[in-house]
Design a protein around this motif. Sequence first.
Motif, PDB file in Angstrom:
ATOM      1  N   GLU A 176      30.835  51.318  47.826  1.00  0.00           N
ATOM      2  CA  GLU A 176      30.765  51.622  46.401  1.00  0.00           C
ATOM      3  C   GLU A 176      30.904  53.131  46.206  1.00  0.00           C
ATOM      4  N   VAL A 177      31.473  53.532  45.077  1.00  0.00           N
ATOM      5  CA  VAL A 177      31.685  54.951  44.775  1.00  0.00           C
ATOM      6  C   VAL A 177      30.903  55.312  43.520  1.00  0.00           C
ATOM      7  N   SER A 178      30.245  56.472  43.538  1.00  0.00           N
ATOM      8  CA  SER A 178      29.476  56.914  42.374  1.00  0.00           C
ATOM      9  C   SER A 178      29.616  58.419  42.197  1.00  0.00           C
ATOM     10  N   ASP A 179      29.043  58.890  41.095  1.00  0.00           N
ATOM     11  CA  ASP A 179      28.927  60.343  40.799  1.00  0.00           C
ATOM     12  C   ASP A 179      30.250  61.091  40.809  1.00  0.00           C
ATOM     13  N   PRO A 180      31.204  60.773  39.906  1.00  0.00           N
ATOM     14  CA  PRO A 180      31.201  59.676  38.941  1.00  0.00           C
ATOM     15  C   PRO A 180      31.888  58.434  39.509  1.00  0.00           C
ATOM     16  N   VAL A 181      31.814  57.330  38.739  1.00  0.00           N
ATOM     17  CA  VAL A 181      32.467  56.085  39.138  1.00  0.00           C
ATOM     18  C   VAL A 181      33.845  56.013  38.471  1.00  0.00           C
ATOM     19  N   PRO A 182      34.935  56.081  39.227  1.00  0.00           N
ATOM     20  CA  PRO A 182      36.264  55.917  38.607  1.00  0.00           C
ATOM     21  C   PRO A 182      36.415  54.482  38.077  1.00  0.00           C
ATOM     22  N   ARG A 183      37.052  54.335  36.930  1.00  0.00           N
ATOM     23  CA  ARG A 183      37.243  53.021  36.322  1.00  0.00           C
ATOM     24  C   ARG A 183      38.643  52.920  35.717  1.00  0.00           C
ATOM     25  N   ARG A 184      39.117  51.693  35.608  1.00  0.00           N
ATOM     26  CA  ARG A 184      40.332  51.414  34.863  1.00  0.00           C
ATOM     27  C   ARG A 184      40.135  50.097  34.116  1.00  0.00           C
ATOM     28  N   ARG A 185      40.972  49.869  33.120  1.00  0.00           N
ATOM     29  CA  ARG A 185      40.903  48.642  32.329  1.00  0.00           C
ATOM     30  C   ARG A 185      42.114  47.775  32.658  1.00  0.00           C
ATOM     31  N   ILE A 186      41.890  46.469  32.771  1.00  0.00           N
ATOM     32  CA  ILE A 186      42.981  45.521  32.998  1.00  0.00           C
ATOM     33  C   ILE A 186      43.155  44.680  31.744  1.00  0.00           C
ATOM     34  N   VAL A 187      44.369  44.620  31.227  1.00  0.00           N
ATOM     35  CA  VAL A 187      44.641  43.894  29.990  1.00  0.00           C
ATOM     36  C   VAL A 187      45.788  42.914  30.202  1.00  0.00           C
ATOM     37  N   ALA A 188      45.834  41.926  29.333  1.00  0.00           N
ATOM     38  CA  ALA A 188      46.969  40.998  29.289  1.00  0.00           C
ATOM     39  C   ALA A 188      47.616  41.132  27.917  1.00  0.00           C
ATOM     40  N   LEU A 189      48.919  41.377  27.909  1.00  0.00           N
ATOM     41  CA  LEU A 189      49.679  41.479  26.671  1.00  0.00           C
ATOM     42  C   LEU A 189      50.446  40.180  26.470  1.00  0.00           C
ATOM     43  N   LEU A 190      50.061  39.437  25.446  1.00  0.00           N
ATOM     44  CA  LEU A 190      50.688  38.141  25.156  1.00  0.00           C
ATOM     45  C   LEU A 190      51.764  38.341  24.105  1.00  0.00           C
ATOM     46  N   ARG A 191      52.972  37.903  24.423  1.00  0.00           N
ATOM     47  CA  ARG A 191      54.079  38.044  23.472  1.00  0.00           C
ATOM     48  C   ARG A 191      53.795  37.205  22.226  1.00  0.00           C
ATOM     49  N   ASP A 192      54.026  37.805  21.049  1.00  0.00           N
ATOM     50  CA  ASP A 192      53.724  37.118  19.785  1.00  0.00           C
ATOM     51  C   ASP A 192      54.384  35.754  19.715  1.00  0.00           C
ATOM     52  N   SER A 193      55.614  35.668  20.177  1.00  0.00           N
ATOM     53  CA  SER A 193      56.339  34.404  20.102  1.00  0.00           C
ATOM     54  C   SER A 193      55.800  33.362  21.077  1.00  0.00           C
ATOM     55  N   SER A 194      54.888  33.781  21.983  1.00  0.00           N
ATOM     56  CA  SER A 194      54.295  32.839  22.945  1.00  0.00           C
ATOM     57  C   SER A 194      52.926  32.345  22.503  1.00  0.00           C
ATOM     58  N   GLU A 195      52.449  32.824  21.336  1.00  0.00           N
ATOM     59  CA  GLU A 195      51.105  32.436  20.890  1.00  0.00           C
ATOM     60  C   GLU A 195      51.011  30.946  20.592  1.00  0.00           C
ATOM     61  N   THR A 196      52.137  30.312  20.297  1.00  0.00           N
ATOM     62  CA  THR A 196      52.122  28.866  20.041  1.00  0.00           C
ATOM     63  C   THR A 196      52.398  28.058  21.304  1.00  0.00           C
ATOM     64  N   ASN A 197      52.536  28.743  22.439  1.00  0.00           N
ATOM     65  CA  ASN A 197      52.800  28.086  23.710  1.00  0.00           C
ATOM     66  C   ASN A 197      51.454  27.715  24.346  1.00  0.00           C
ATOM     67  N   PRO A 198      51.110  26.424  24.437  1.00  0.00           N
ATOM     68  CA  PRO A 198      49.799  26.025  24.982  1.00  0.00           C
ATOM     69  C   PRO A 198      49.572  26.543  26.401  1.00  0.00           C
ATOM     70  N   ALA A 199      50.626  26.558  27.221  1.00  0.00           N
ATOM     71  CA  ALA A 199      50.476  27.033  28.596  1.00  0.00           C
ATOM     72  C   ALA A 199      50.129  28.517  28.631  1.00  0.00           C
ATOM     73  N   ALA A 200      50.742  29.298  27.738  1.00  0.00           N
ATOM     74  CA  ALA A 200      50.448  30.722  27.691  1.00  0.00           C
ATOM     75  C   ALA A 200      49.010  30.966  27.245  1.00  0.00           C
ATOM     76  N   GLN A 201      48.559  30.236  26.239  1.00  0.00           N
ATOM     77  CA  GLN A 201      47.179  30.381  25.775  1.00  0.00           C
ATOM     78  C   GLN A 201      46.199  29.991  26.872  1.00  0.00           C
ATOM     79  N   ARG A 202      46.494  28.910  27.578  1.00  0.00           N
ATOM     80  CA  ARG A 202      45.616  28.478  28.660  1.00  0.00           C
ATOM     81  C   ARG A 202      45.610  29.482  29.799  1.00  0.00           C
ATOM     82  N   ALA A 203      46.757  30.083  30.067  1.00  0.00           N
ATOM     83  CA  ALA A 203      46.840  31.090  31.131  1.00  0.00           C
ATOM     84  C   ALA A 203      45.927  32.275  30.835  1.00  0.00           C
ATOM     85  N   ILE A 204      45.857  32.687  29.567  1.00  0.00           N
ATOM     86  CA  ILE A 204      44.957  33.782  29.192  1.00  0.00           C
ATOM     87  C   ILE A 204      43.510  33.396  29.492  1.00  0.00           C
ATOM     88  N   ASP A 205      43.116  32.193  29.124  1.00  0.00           N
ATOM     89  CA  ASP A 205      41.748  31.727  29.404  1.00  0.00           C
ATOM     90  C   ASP A 205      41.459  31.725  30.904  1.00  0.00           C
TER      91      ASP A 205
END
Length: 304
Positions: A260-289
Motif C-alpha cells: 500500500e502507498v500513503s503520504d500521499p495516496v495517488p488516486r485515479r477515477r475509472i468511468v464508463a462512457l455510454l453512447r447516447d444511442s446505446s441507452e435503449t440497448n438492454p445489453a449495454a445497460q446490463r453491461a454497465i451494471d
Amino acid sequence: MLDVNRIRVFRAVVASGSVQAAARHLGYTPSTISQHITALQRETGLTLFEKAGRGIVPTATGRLLAAESEELMGNLARLTGMVDDLRAGHTGGLEIASFSSAAQQWVPSVVRRLREEFPGLVVDLALNETALQQQGLRADIDIRVEDLEVELPETPGRCRRVLAEETYVCVVPRDHPLADRGEIGLADLVDEAWIRDDRVESMCTQIINRAAAAAGVTPNYVARSDDHHTAMAFVAAGVGVCVLPRLAALTAPAGTAVLEVSDPVPRRRIVALLRDSSETNPAAQRAIDLLLEAARGVDEARAA
C-alpha cells in the motif's frame, strides 16, 4: 465521392505522425501510403500535409479533415460490423472499449454474464490507450481513466458513469528491504530505482509524479515499458520498484510484493462512457451494471 480507404490511410498518417509509422501500422509500404495521400490531395483539391524537416505534418486543413472524418469512420466501422454479424446470423452486437488492466480484470466476467443473459450477443473489445487505438472509435461503452484533479468537459453524445476511484500501490522485489512492510510512504522510495509502465508520459505517470513531488521525491526512472506486465517483470528481476494502479498490480508476478502507498495516496477515477444511442440497448445497460459489480468486487477483495 471520396475514397474511404484513402481517408483511412490519411487519418493513420495524422495519428501516427509519419508515413513510415502509418505504413508499419497498416501493413503497407511507405510508397503505397504516399500514393494514397497524393491521390487524396488530388481528389479533394486540398493541401493536407506540409514538409517539416525530414518528415511531414498535417496542415490546418488536414487537421480539420481528420477531426471531421472521425464520426464518419466510426459509423462506417459499426456498419461493417453489423453487416458481418448479419452475415453470420447474429442479431445483436455490443462494442466495449477499455484500457488493458480493466479489459483483463473486469471485462471477461462481464462478457460471460452477458452471454448467459443474451445468448445471441456478439461482443467486440477494443483497446483505447493510444491515439491510434482511439482513432474512429465508436464503442457502445468506453471505459476510461480520469485524473481526479483535472476537470474534464462533458463528452458530447455520451452518458458518464463513475465505476470506481482507484488507489495506486507499489510493487517491489520479494527480497527488497521494504517487502514485508505492508504499507509505505512515497518518501520511503526516495533513493530507489523506479520503473514506468509507459514510455510516453501518460496520465497515470503524471498522477504518480505529482504525488511523489508532494512527498518531496523525484522518481529516478531507470526503465520504461509500454505495458504494466513487462514493468512488473522488471521488478521481479530486481531492476527497481514500480508504482502503478491497483487494478494493474492484481497480476503481479511471483517474486514480487505489493505494498500500500500513503503520504500521499495517488488516486485515479475509472468511468464508463455510454453512447447516447446505446441507452435503449438492454445489453449495454446490463453491461454497465455488471461493470459496477466488478468494480465493487475489487474493493471488497482489498477490504478482506
